[in-house]
Structure formats: C-alpha cells, structure tokens
Design a protein around this motif. Structure first.
Motif: not given
Length: 209
Positions: A113, A152, A199
C-alpha cells in the motif's frame, strides 16, 4: 507496289517482330497461366510488446478482504492527515510526501500500500488519471486497463517477468476536484479482491488533521 510502299511494309514488319520479342520477354519474366503464383511479401507489422515468459508468484497467502485496520497520522502542517492502514504492516517513509505499508518479512512481488500527497500538481482528478495511464504505457510493459471510474484505475502490467495488478485512486480532501492524495495498492492477480477492498476502505476513511 512502288518502292515507297515496299519500304513502309518492311518497316511495319520490323516493328511487329520487335513488339513480339518484347512481349515474350515480359511474359518470360512474369509468366501467366497455370503456374504457381509467387507470393508478395507483406509489409512489416507494427511493433508490439512481446509477451515475456512469466515467473511464478510468491506462494504467500492472498491478501484477504476486510483485514483489520488502524489509524495512522502522516504529513505535516496544513496537510497533516489521518488514514486507516493495515494493522501490523511495516511502515516506511519514501519521502516527505509519500508513505508505504507492507506486511513484515514479505518476499518480493507481494502486495504493498502506498499513499502520496500530490496536491502541488494543482491538476484535476480527471487530468491526473488520464496522464497516469499515459505514464504507465510509457514506463511499463504489457499494460492493460482492466477498469476505470472518474477517480480510480485498475490495471495490470509486467515487470521483471512478473504479472502485477494495480489499483489507483485520487481524492480531494477539501471537497473540490483537484487530485490532492493518490492511493495505490499493487500486488498479484490473486490479491485483486483484497486490494480492491483495501483501497476502497482507505479512501473512505482518510481525513485531514
């Protein structure tokens, strides 16, 4: 027939012989009929990324959906922010405005991440997303866009003979439309469901302060 007529006739016969010879020479170089046709070479095809031989992924368990998260504060000044991150993951600061979390002792080509402040670009989320697609295709090989929304991106690419999947999301934490924060999760194809979950949860929980 006088001598002029005889001369003209001789000239016409000479021209006919020459034309016949020329035609037979052309047909000899380019025969017609029942013979086998000579194939015409095709023009070269456009260059494409060759598909490399892929190496196996690490055999660690896939990233699970709904893993425990805990709050962590990063940044400084007016853009100090708190966000939910995976509990127990190792934290590293890549730069003053970029941070990374990954499971401890994880082998290479696992999942990670990353969160970065990109507000200095002063660009809209739409512009940033489009530019990132261009950058990926310039910098990585075998890039394929698997999904896209207004804020996204889901894609795959190949690096060091490993197939990788990535999720990117951009946020404006002040309610506008500028890309202020970029969240990225990268991993294996098997990690895709867990990465999509992670996410989304990080993006919905990040706050200034």
């Amino acid at each position: 027939m006088n001598w002029r007529g005889t001369a003209v006739l001789a000239l016409l016969l000479a021209i006919g012989v020459a034309a016949g010879f020329g035609a037979s020479w052309v047909l000899g170089e380019n025969p017609t009929g029942d013979g086998t046709a000579v194939p015409v070479p095709a023009s070269p095809s456009l260059p494409v990324d060759p598909v490399p031989e892929l190496l196996p992924d690490p055999r660690t368990p896939a990233l699970a959906e709904g893993i425990p998260l805990e709050p962590q504060t990063v940044g400084a000044g007016d853009f100090r922010m708190t966000l939910p991150v995976p509990k127990g993951w190792s934290f590293s600061e890549n730069s003053l405005n970029e941070w990374q979390w990954r499971p401890p002792d994880q082998p290479d080509f696992g999942y990670v991440l990353r969160v970065e402040q990109v507000l200095s670009n002063r660009r809209s989320i739409e512009w940033t997303l489009d530019r990132r697609v261009d950058e990926l295709r310039e910098d990585e090989s075998n890039v394929e866009v698997l999904g896209q929304t207004r804020d996204s991106l889901h894609f795959s690419f190949v690096t060091s003979n490993h197939l990788r999947h990535g999720h990117l999301r951009w946020l404006d934490l002040t309610g506008g439309d500028n890309a202020q924060v970029e969240i990225a999760v990268t991993g294996r194809e098997a990690d895709d469901p867990g990465m999509a979950s992670l996410i989304a949860r990080v993006g919905s929980g990040i706050r200034l302060g």
